[in-house]
Design a protein around this motif. Structure first.
Motif, PDB file in Angstrom:
ATOM      1  N   PHE A   1       0.806  -1.186   0.049  1.00 15.16           N
ATOM      2  CA  PHE A   1      -0.012  -0.031   0.107  1.00 15.16           C
ATOM      3  C   PHE A   1       0.912   1.087   0.003  1.00 15.16           C
ATOM      4  O   PHE A   1       2.008   1.251   0.438  1.00 15.16           O
ATOM      5  CB  PHE A   1      -0.835  -0.183   1.202  1.00 15.16           C
ATOM      6  N   LEU A   2       0.260   2.260  -0.763  1.00 18.42           N
ATOM      7  CA  LEU A   2       0.949   3.685  -0.486  1.00 18.42           C
ATOM      8  C   LEU A   2       0.412   4.475   0.665  1.00 18.42           C
ATOM      9  O   LEU A   2      -0.971   4.335   0.808  1.00 18.42           O
ATOM     10  CB  LEU A   2       0.666   4.450  -1.864  1.00 18.42           C
ATOM     11  N   THR A   3       1.000   5.375   1.341  1.00 25.57           N
ATOM     12  CA  THR A   3       0.616   5.794   2.458  1.00 25.57           C
ATOM     13  C   THR A   3       1.012   7.415   2.166  1.00 25.57           C
ATOM     14  O   THR A   3       2.396   7.701   1.777  1.00 25.57           O
ATOM     15  CB  THR A   3       0.698   5.593   3.657  1.00 25.57           C
ATOM     16  N   VAL A   4       0.463   8.408   2.631  1.00 27.45           N
ATOM     17  CA  VAL A   4       1.088   9.692   2.796  1.00 27.45           C
ATOM     18  C   VAL A   4       0.388  10.339   3.976  1.00 27.45           C
ATOM     19  O   VAL A   4      -0.684  10.294   4.660  1.00 27.45           O
ATOM     20  CB  VAL A   4       0.487  10.759   1.499  1.00 27.45           C
ATOM     21  N   GLY A   5       1.140  11.405   4.681  1.00 29.84           N
ATOM     22  CA  GLY A   5       1.005  12.168   5.526  1.00 29.84           C
ATOM     23  C   GLY A   5       0.077  13.180   5.363  1.00 29.84           C
ATOM     24  O   GLY A   5       0.251  14.069   4.620  1.00 29.84           O
ATOM     25  N   TYR A   6      -1.429  13.240   5.777  1.00 25.91           N
ATOM     26  CA  TYR A   6      -2.170  14.133   5.368  1.00 25.91           C
ATOM     27  C   TYR A   6      -2.477  15.519   6.621  1.00 25.91           C
ATOM     28  O   TYR A   6      -2.368  16.612   5.858  1.00 25.91           O
ATOM     29  CB  TYR A   6      -3.556  13.790   5.272  1.00 25.91           C
ATOM     30  N   THR A   7      -2.428  15.210   7.574  1.00 29.86           N
ATOM     31  CA  THR A   7      -2.354  16.228   8.751  1.00 29.86           C
ATOM     32  C   THR A   7      -1.813  15.733   9.874  1.00 29.86           C
ATOM     33  O   THR A   7      -1.899  14.706  10.231  1.00 29.86           O
ATOM     34  CB  THR A   7      -3.822  16.993   8.842  1.00 29.86           C
ATOM     35  N   GLY A   8      -1.443  16.841  10.801  1.00 26.08           N
ATOM     36  CA  GLY A   8      -0.723  16.440  12.089  1.00 26.08           C
ATOM     37  C   GLY A   8       0.717  16.065  11.858  1.00 26.08           C
ATOM     38  O   GLY A   8       1.126  16.023  10.674  1.00 26.08           O
ATOM     39  N   PRO A   9       1.480  15.849  12.775  1.00 28.13           N
ATOM     40  CA  PRO A   9       3.019  15.516  12.678  1.00 28.13           C
ATOM     41  C   PRO A   9       2.988  14.152  12.126  1.00 28.13           C
ATOM     42  O   PRO A   9       4.335  13.629  11.795  1.00 28.13           O
ATOM     43  CB  PRO A   9       3.310  15.918  14.197  1.00 28.13           C
ATOM     44  N   GLY A  10       1.967  13.109  12.243  1.00 30.76           N
ATOM     45  CA  GLY A  10       2.353  11.883  11.785  1.00 30.76           C
ATOM     46  C   GLY A  10       2.676  10.963  12.884  1.00 30.76           C
ATOM     47  O   GLY A  10       3.341  11.134  13.844  1.00 30.76           O
ATOM     48  N   TYR A  11       2.142   9.657  12.707  1.00 30.77           N
ATOM     49  CA  TYR A  11       2.636   8.594  13.667  1.00 30.77           C
ATOM     50  C   TYR A  11       4.094   8.234  13.516  1.00 30.77           C
ATOM     51  O   TYR A  11       4.688   8.285  12.285  1.00 30.77           O
ATOM     52  CB  TYR A  11       1.872   7.359  13.574  1.00 30.77           C
ATOM     53  N   TRP A  12       4.758   7.758  14.420  1.00 32.08           N
ATOM     54  CA  TRP A  12       6.137   7.292  14.390  1.00 32.08           C
ATOM     55  C   TRP A  12       6.221   5.961  13.819  1.00 32.08           C
ATOM     56  O   TRP A  12       5.331   5.052  14.363  1.00 32.08           O
ATOM     57  CB  TRP A  12       7.063   7.548  15.641  1.00 32.08           C
ATOM     58  N   SER A  13       7.186   5.410  13.599  1.00 31.63           N
ATOM     59  CA  SER A  13       7.633   3.864  13.366  1.00 31.63           C
ATOM     60  C   SER A  13       8.955   3.556  13.537  1.00 31.63           C
ATOM     61  O   SER A  13       9.928   4.051  13.157  1.00 31.63           O
ATOM     62  CB  SER A  13       6.866   3.448  11.874  1.00 31.63           C
ATOM     63  N   ASP A  14       9.249   2.374  14.246  1.00 33.85           N
ATOM     64  CA  ASP A  14      10.366   1.709  14.064  1.00 33.85           C
ATOM     65  C   ASP A  14      10.466   0.787  12.994  1.00 33.85           C
ATOM     66  O   ASP A  14       9.418  -0.188  13.016  1.00 33.85           O
ATOM     67  CB  ASP A  14      10.602   0.862  15.486  1.00 33.85           C
ATOM     68  N   TYR A  15      11.237   0.828  12.105  1.00 34.18           N
ATOM     69  CA  TYR A  15      11.282   0.083  10.663  1.00 34.18           C
ATOM     70  C   TYR A  15      12.307  -0.984  10.889  1.00 34.18           C
ATOM     71  O   TYR A  15      13.340  -0.766  11.058  1.00 34.18           O
ATOM     72  CB  TYR A  15      11.570   0.939   9.559  1.00 34.18           C
ATOM     73  N   TYR A  16      11.691  -2.169  10.319  1.00 33.30           N
ATOM     74  CA  TYR A  16      12.508  -3.163  10.128  1.00 33.30           C
ATOM     75  C   TYR A  16      12.335  -3.961   8.792  1.00 33.30           C
ATOM     76  O   TYR A  16      11.244  -3.608   8.230  1.00 33.30           O
ATOM     77  CB  TYR A  16      12.246  -4.391  11.131  1.00 33.30           C
ATOM     78  N   GLU A  17      13.181  -4.807   8.130  1.00 34.81           N
ATOM     79  CA  GLU A  17      12.956  -5.642   6.969  1.00 34.81           C
ATOM     80  C   GLU A  17      13.341  -6.872   7.455  1.00 34.81           C
ATOM     81  O   GLU A  17      13.992  -7.404   8.405  1.00 34.81           O
ATOM     82  CB  GLU A  17      13.970  -5.306   5.678  1.00 34.81           C
TER      83      GLU A  17
ATOM     84  N   VAL B   1      -3.516  12.336  10.465  1.00 38.17           N
ATOM     85  CA  VAL B   1      -4.246  11.671   9.716  1.00 38.17           C
ATOM     86  C   VAL B   1      -3.454  11.203   8.322  1.00 38.17           C
ATOM     87  O   VAL B   1      -2.372  11.827   7.910  1.00 38.17           O
ATOM     88  CB  VAL B   1      -5.484  12.644   9.011  1.00 38.17           C
ATOM     89  N   SER B   2      -3.413   9.795   7.958  1.00 39.82           N
ATOM     90  CA  SER B   2      -2.805   9.349   6.707  1.00 39.82           C
ATOM     91  C   SER B   2      -3.889   9.030   5.653  1.00 39.82           C
ATOM     92  O   SER B   2      -5.057   8.767   5.950  1.00 39.82           O
ATOM     93  CB  SER B   2      -1.846   8.170   7.176  1.00 39.82           C
ATOM     94  N   LEU B   3      -3.403   9.007   4.447  1.00 38.40           N
ATOM     95  CA  LEU B   3      -4.494   8.507   3.377  1.00 38.40           C
ATOM     96  C   LEU B   3      -3.331   7.359   2.713  1.00 38.40           C
ATOM     97  O   LEU B   3      -2.256   7.260   2.656  1.00 38.40           O
ATOM     98  CB  LEU B   3      -4.401   9.714   2.206  1.00 38.40           C
ATOM     99  N   ASN B   4      -4.335   6.345   2.334  1.00 45.40           N
ATOM    100  CA  ASN B   4      -3.834   5.062   1.609  1.00 45.40           C
ATOM    101  C   ASN B   4      -4.386   4.992   0.252  1.00 45.40           C
ATOM    102  O   ASN B   4      -5.728   4.890   0.087  1.00 45.40           O
ATOM    103  CB  ASN B   4      -4.072   3.887   2.511  1.00 45.40           C
ATOM    104  N   ILE B   5      -3.579   4.310  -0.616  1.00 42.41           N
ATOM    105  CA  ILE B   5      -3.942   3.255  -1.544  1.00 42.41           C
ATOM    106  C   ILE B   5      -3.447   1.971  -1.305  1.00 42.41           C
ATOM    107  O   ILE B   5      -2.521   1.815  -1.154  1.00 42.41           O
ATOM    108  CB  ILE B   5      -3.364   4.009  -3.078  1.00 42.41           C
ATOM    109  N   MET B   6      -4.456   1.073  -1.318  1.00 39.91           N
ATOM    110  CA  MET B   6      -4.235  -0.207  -0.813  1.00 39.91           C
ATOM    111  C   MET B   6      -4.680  -1.160  -1.909  1.00 39.91           C
ATOM    112  O   MET B   6      -5.852  -1.232  -2.719  1.00 39.91           O
ATOM    113  CB  MET B   6      -4.910  -0.572   0.416  1.00 39.91           C
ATOM    114  N   GLU B   7      -4.020  -2.205  -2.131  1.00 35.74           N
ATOM    115  CA  GLU B   7      -4.250  -3.432  -2.985  1.00 35.74           C
ATOM    116  C   GLU B   7      -5.349  -4.066  -2.318  1.00 35.74           C
ATOM    117  O   GLU B   7      -5.676  -4.331  -1.242  1.00 35.74           O
ATOM    118  CB  GLU B   7      -2.986  -4.487  -2.819  1.00 35.74           C
TER     119      GLU B   7
END
Length: 308
Positions: free
Chosen positions: A121-137, A186-192
């Protein structure tokens, strides 16, 4: 780490414009380059500062009838569009100090639960500072998928989905542990969107110990198999045996085997069902079946005692 999509000089477009772009652009979620190519258009939608508020106001005036019909995600999500092979949605991310999080707990918003996704999925920050994430692969193909299995988790970074930032989360590759936003965001998504997504495994992780902590995929099939095996007679048993032998999802195969074992007249017969499955070439089925054999043998005394 999700792929960062450049969204230079975004120009505001409407939701209908985005939908037209995706529907006429031969959207293919299986092609990473194709999926990523729609990132700038999502960034353009995020530049429209009015469309989401207008949709929410209209929903409230109509007592959220549209959301009641189309939205299977709950109150954190506003469903914006459901197409043939994609959906567009908005997600709300409360801060730690917000009453809704304090009353419902962080788990209600999937905070502090490291997980991958069984869809891109695609995501974009829409409003506010945005949530945090610890990213792994991690390497999904090297993973059998049983709870407790060790996984090679590679930490990448901690960052947040700030306003206008566009990311492509790649199925079965990117893991994140989401942390509360500093303020409501708030974030916006395009999801499979595809019927087979429910058969792909999605995992939760214990990143401290580097193991799979849970399988997050849920379908209606598993409980139906259990019921079918108990009350459906021979015709139902044949159907459950077919699922156990041939379903493309190993998770569903094992659910069917468990359903069959539950109807066995003795402990030894139940063990034999799992012992045969433990010799299969399917790695998840074999691993889980071997564990069930060990668990039943370990609890044999208590099972026998309870039966009497």
């Amino acid at each position: 780490m999700p792929r960062v999509i450049a969204a230079n000089d975004p120009k505001a477009i409407g939701l209908g414009d985005l939908v037209d772009i995706v529907e006429t652009g031969r959207f293919d979620a299986r092609d990473e380059a194709c999926f990523a190519s729609f990132g700038p258009a999502l960034g353009d939608l995020a530049a429209n500062r009015d469309f989401l508020a207008d949709i929410i106001v209209a929903e409230l005036k109509d007592r959220c009838r549209s959301q009641s019909v189309r939205n299977a995600y709950g109150p954190q999500v506003v469903m914006l569009h459901a197409g043939r092979n994609f959906i567009v949605r908005a997600n709300f991310w409360p801060a730690e100090t917000d009453p809704v999080l304090q009353e419902n707990g962080p788990e209600a918003f999937f905070y502090h639960r490291p997980h991958d996704h069984n869809f891109s999925f695609l995501t974009v920050g829409y409003t506010g500072p945005g949530y945090w994430s610890d990213y792994y692969e991690f390497d999904y193909d090297a993973c059998v998928g049983a709870v407790g299995d060790a996984v090679d988790l590679r930490f990448v970074e901690r960052s947040r989905l700030s306003r206008g930032k566009v990311l492509l989360y790649r199925a079965h590759r990117d893991i994140h542990a989401q942390l509360p936003a500093d303020a409501l965001s708030v974030s916006l998504n395009i999801m499979e969107r595809a019927p087979h997504i429910g058969y792909r495994d999605q995992y939760g992780f214990d990143v401290s110990n580097g193991v799979i902590s849970e399988n997050l995929t849920e379908t209606a099939i598993e409980p139906l198999l259990a019921i079918c095996s108990q009350i459906g007679g021979e015709n139902a048993r044949d159907l459950v045996e077919t699922y156990a032998a041939y379903h493309p999802s190993e998770r569903i195969q094992f659910a069917a085997l468990t359903a069959l074992a539950s109807t066995c007249p003795s402990i030894d017969a139940r063990i034999e069902v799992f012992a045969q499955a433990a010799r299969r070439s399917a790695p998840f089925v074999a691993r889980m079946a071997a564990r069930q054999c060990a668990a039943i043998n370990a609890g044999r005394h208590w099972i026998t005692r309870t039966a009497h």
